[in-house]
Design a protein around this motif. Sequence first.
Motif, mmCIF file in Angstrom:
data_model
loop_
_atom_site.group_PDB
_atom_site.id
_atom_site.type_symbol
_atom_site.label_atom_id
_atom_site.label_comp_id
_atom_site.label_asym_id
_atom_site.label_seq_id
_atom_site.Cartn_x
_atom_site.Cartn_y
_atom_site.Cartn_z
ATOM 1 N N ASP A 38 0.823 -1.213 0.000
ATOM 2 C CA ASP A 38 0.000 0.000 0.000
ATOM 3 C C ASP A 38 0.857 1.263 0.000
ATOM 4 O O ASP A 38 0.551 2.233 -0.702
ATOM 5 N N TYR A 39 1.940 1.277 0.813
ATOM 6 C CA TYR A 39 2.791 2.463 0.874
ATOM 7 C C TYR A 39 3.479 2.714 -0.472
ATOM 8 O O TYR A 39 3.624 3.868 -0.902
ATOM 9 N N GLU A 40 3.892 1.671 -1.132
ATOM 10 C CA GLU A 40 4.540 1.830 -2.429
ATOM 11 C C GLU A 40 3.556 2.364 -3.464
ATOM 12 O O GLU A 40 3.896 3.254 -4.265
ATOM 13 N N ASP A 41 2.332 1.836 -3.456
ATOM 14 C CA ASP A 41 1.324 2.317 -4.402
ATOM 15 C C ASP A 41 0.979 3.778 -4.145
ATOM 16 O O ASP A 41 0.804 4.561 -5.086
ATOM 17 N N GLN B 102 13.003 7.033 -5.672
ATOM 18 C CA GLN B 102 12.410 7.730 -4.536
ATOM 19 C C GLN B 102 11.570 6.788 -3.695
ATOM 20 O O GLN B 102 11.585 6.854 -2.464
ATOM 21 N N THR B 103 10.825 5.918 -4.346
ATOM 22 C CA THR B 103 10.038 4.932 -3.592
ATOM 23 C C THR B 103 10.938 3.989 -2.810
ATOM 24 O O THR B 103 10.662 3.668 -1.646
ATOM 25 N N PHE B 104 12.015 3.558 -3.446
ATOM 26 C CA PHE B 104 12.941 2.665 -2.748
ATOM 27 C C PHE B 104 13.602 3.362 -1.570
ATOM 28 O O PHE B 104 13.732 2.773 -0.484
ATOM 29 N N ARG B 105 14.008 4.605 -1.762
ATOM 30 C CA ARG B 105 14.748 5.318 -0.712
ATOM 31 C C ARG B 105 13.854 5.719 0.450
ATOM 32 O O ARG B 105 14.250 5.581 1.616
#
Length: 301
Positions: A190-193, A204-207
């Motif tokens: 959910d946080y990634e989406d 940015q999503t990974f970091r």
Amino acid sequence: MSTTSAPATSPLRLVPLEEHGRPPRARLRPAAVLKYVVLTLVAVPWVGLPLWMLVVNAGKTTQEAAIPSVSLPSHWSFADNLSVVLDQGHYLTGLRNSLLVTVPVVVLVLLLGSMAAWTFARTPWRWLRVWYYVFALSIILPPAIVPTVVILTRTGLTGTVAGYALALVGTRLGIIVFLTTGYLRTLPSDYEDAAQMDGAGRWQTFRHVILPLLQPVLFTAAVMTVINVWNDFLFALYMIQGSDNATLPLTLYQFSSAGQYSINWNLVFMHVILTSAPLLIAYVVLQKRIMSGLTDGGVTG
């Protein structure tokens, strides 16, 4: 005229601590006491006795330490043995090389391993599963030292610290990928989406999302990797040439085998203490930060 009687005062009542919100004092049960006694009896001969022998023999003279024992030295030669190890044991050179190897290896292994684990956990491609199983099998398969040496020789990196560090990165990625992939599969996306809907890119999503979520498992993996790389001897023996490039385990081996007729156990034990000292000092200094990082990471995850 009626008289009003004063209200009777109630006797003083002792309120237990539980009613004031204070937890009751914990009492050790007989089973818990027995467990601590058994653990102590096991720890003393297996942990305490070797440490005691290490310290007391490191402070003895060469004659007294010829046969290591648990007895105290008649005259402490701790400072003299320390000076000899620093002058003749190439300790500072080994410390420098161990730091030059351990720090980059840990950073690269955690970064590359977490990236690969994110791909394996979130991408349902079958060919990626094959690569994941290859990484997992690398944990139990013995290291291929001879092919690794051949590759380093052809690339001109044989006998160098850089080639040794690259070999360690390749052989230590498996356990990082295995741990972090299994951990990510238990977490929702959910946080990634949400981050991608807000316009965040992959990096940015990974970091900002994946790395904070992976903090508990990455900390465990970092501790395992630091201990493994710092104490590595087999790869260093085959892939490092010369005393100028030797790490601490290799300098200890060279120093202990330098004697022509006998081993100076007092100097060897002193070298062992100095080799283990950086890890012990780092643990003592960073203990509070380590515990707070574990707690924060557990809440975030």
